[in-house]
Design a protein around this motif. Structure first.
Motif, mmCIF file in Angstrom:
data_model
loop_
_atom_site.group_PDB
_atom_site.id
_atom_site.type_symbol
_atom_site.label_atom_id
_atom_site.label_comp_id
_atom_site.label_asym_id
_atom_site.label_seq_id
_atom_site.Cartn_x
_atom_site.Cartn_y
_atom_site.Cartn_z
ATOM 1 N N UNK A 59 -5.597 -1.267 12.844
ATOM 2 C CA UNK A 59 -5.849 -0.617 11.564
ATOM 3 C C UNK A 59 -4.729 0.381 11.242
ATOM 4 N N UNK A 60 -4.310 1.134 12.246
ATOM 5 C CA UNK A 60 -3.198 2.078 12.043
ATOM 6 C C UNK A 60 -1.923 1.305 11.707
ATOM 7 N N UNK A 61 -1.697 0.183 12.405
ATOM 8 C CA UNK A 61 -0.520 -0.649 12.135
ATOM 9 C C UNK A 61 -0.509 -1.138 10.694
ATOM 10 N N UNK A 62 -1.639 -1.655 10.226
ATOM 11 C CA UNK A 62 -1.691 -2.188 8.860
ATOM 12 C C UNK A 62 -1.429 -1.091 7.821
ATOM 13 N N UNK A 63 -1.948 0.107 8.078
ATOM 14 C CA UNK A 63 -1.727 1.202 7.136
ATOM 15 C C UNK A 63 -0.264 1.629 7.143
ATOM 16 N N UNK A 64 0.344 1.709 8.326
ATOM 17 C CA UNK A 64 1.769 2.060 8.406
ATOM 18 C C UNK A 64 2.624 0.983 7.739
ATOM 19 N N UNK A 65 2.256 -0.256 7.921
ATOM 20 C CA UNK A 65 2.982 -1.371 7.314
ATOM 21 C C UNK A 65 2.892 -1.294 5.785
ATOM 22 N N UNK A 66 1.703 -0.954 5.303
ATOM 23 C CA UNK A 66 1.504 -0.836 3.860
ATOM 24 C C UNK A 66 2.391 0.256 3.275
ATOM 25 N N UNK A 67 2.580 1.329 4.013
ATOM 26 C CA UNK A 67 3.361 2.457 3.519
ATOM 27 C C UNK A 67 4.864 2.314 3.764
ATOM 28 N N UNK A 68 5.265 1.241 4.437
ATOM 29 C CA UNK A 68 6.646 1.156 4.910
ATOM 30 C C UNK A 68 7.659 0.871 3.808
ATOM 31 N N UNK A 69 7.192 0.680 2.567
ATOM 32 C CA UNK A 69 8.137 0.632 1.447
ATOM 33 C C UNK A 69 8.892 1.955 1.382
#
Length: 286
Positions: A59-69
């Protein structure tokens, strides 16, 4: 490590405003511990399995990935990928490669910078994965490149001595495991030059040197290094003393092994206390 404000920071050591799982995070924040291993122990104490740890990490990975723009999240994402990869590596999951490669690609830009040790760390994990999965050529590239990075960093910044010694151990051990013990010895002895920087005090490289000498048929030297590894491990751990001395007894007679212990005592390489403890263990092993 500076005091962390949330679970993400505690797990990955990178400043973050990503929150999550407050009912679990609160208790862990109060323990004064950090890192995935400590978190796994805590989650087990709560009655959950590693599946819960995996759920939280992803879940933390997906959120970080989402913000990685926003590129300011790249360091965090790389740390998350590397740690999830290590977590999967420990569990024997093939998914480890996906996350470690993602971390590797994110950290490639660090090459030649002071933070290149992070890249080398990920390379070592990939090397372990590739060894475990029979991809020897890929493993060799990872271990050799990680060693080169850490040697260059150590020559510039002495605070990287531990990471450099560890990279040398990994490479030397890899050569032993791929039937090139003569090459392995070179890097293991290089690591031993920095044994004071290793938590194991040199027990692991001494033990691996013994394995190399045994593989090369140099049994007298192998016995000596099994004993040296055992002597350090009496205080430091990291090597099973009974296993190490047991290996010595398989390639030499009890009299020869005892004689070698006495020789190391006379040379001042072990003290009287360790001499007594080692001979006592050898007596029990027969």
């Amino acid at each position: 490590m500076a005091k962390a404000s949330n679970l993400t920071e505690l797990l990955f050591g990178v400043p973050s405003n990503i929150e999550g799982y407050p009912e679990i995070a609160r208790g862990f924040l109060g323990r004064g511990e950090y890192g995935i291993d400590a978190f796994r122990r805590y989650v087990r104490e709560l009655g959950y399995s590693d599946a819960k740890v995996e759920e939280i990490l992803l879940e933390i990975y997906r959120e970080a990935k989402r913000r990685c723009a926003d590129t300011s999240y790249e360091d965090l994402l790389a740390a998350i990928c590397s740690e999830i990869g290590a977590f999967y590596l420990d569990l024997g999951y093939e998914g480890a490669e996906k996350f470690l490669l993602e971390a590797f690609n994110l950290r490639n830009r660090l090459y030649s910078s002071e933070k290149a040790f992070l890249l080398a760390n990920t390379m070592n994990k990939l090397g372990i994965f590739y060894v475990q999965n029979g991809k020897v050529e890929k493993a060799e590239i990872m271990f050799e490149d990680a060693y080169t990075i850490m040697k260059e960093l150590y020559e510039r910044f002495k605070e990287f001595e531990f990471d450099y010694a560890l990279a040398a151990i990994n490479l030397g051990t890899f050569y032993f495991e791929t039937y090139r013990s003569d090459e392995g010895l070179k890097y293991l002895f290089e690591a031993l030059e920095h044994k004071h920087a290793l938590p194991c005090g040199g027990a692991i490289p001494y033990f691996n040197v013994a394995l190399c000498y045994q593989d090369l048929g140099e049994y007298d030297k192998a016995v000596e290094f099994y004993i040296k590894a055992s002597a350090i491990a009496l205080d430091k751990g990291f090597v099973d003393v009974k296993e190490s001395l047991g290996r010595a007894l398989k390639i030499a007679s009890p009299e020869q092994v005892h004689s070698k212990v006495e020789e190391l005592l006379s040379r001042g390489e072990i003290d009287r206390r360790k001499f007594v403890e080692l001979t006592s263990i050898l007596g029990r092993l027969g």
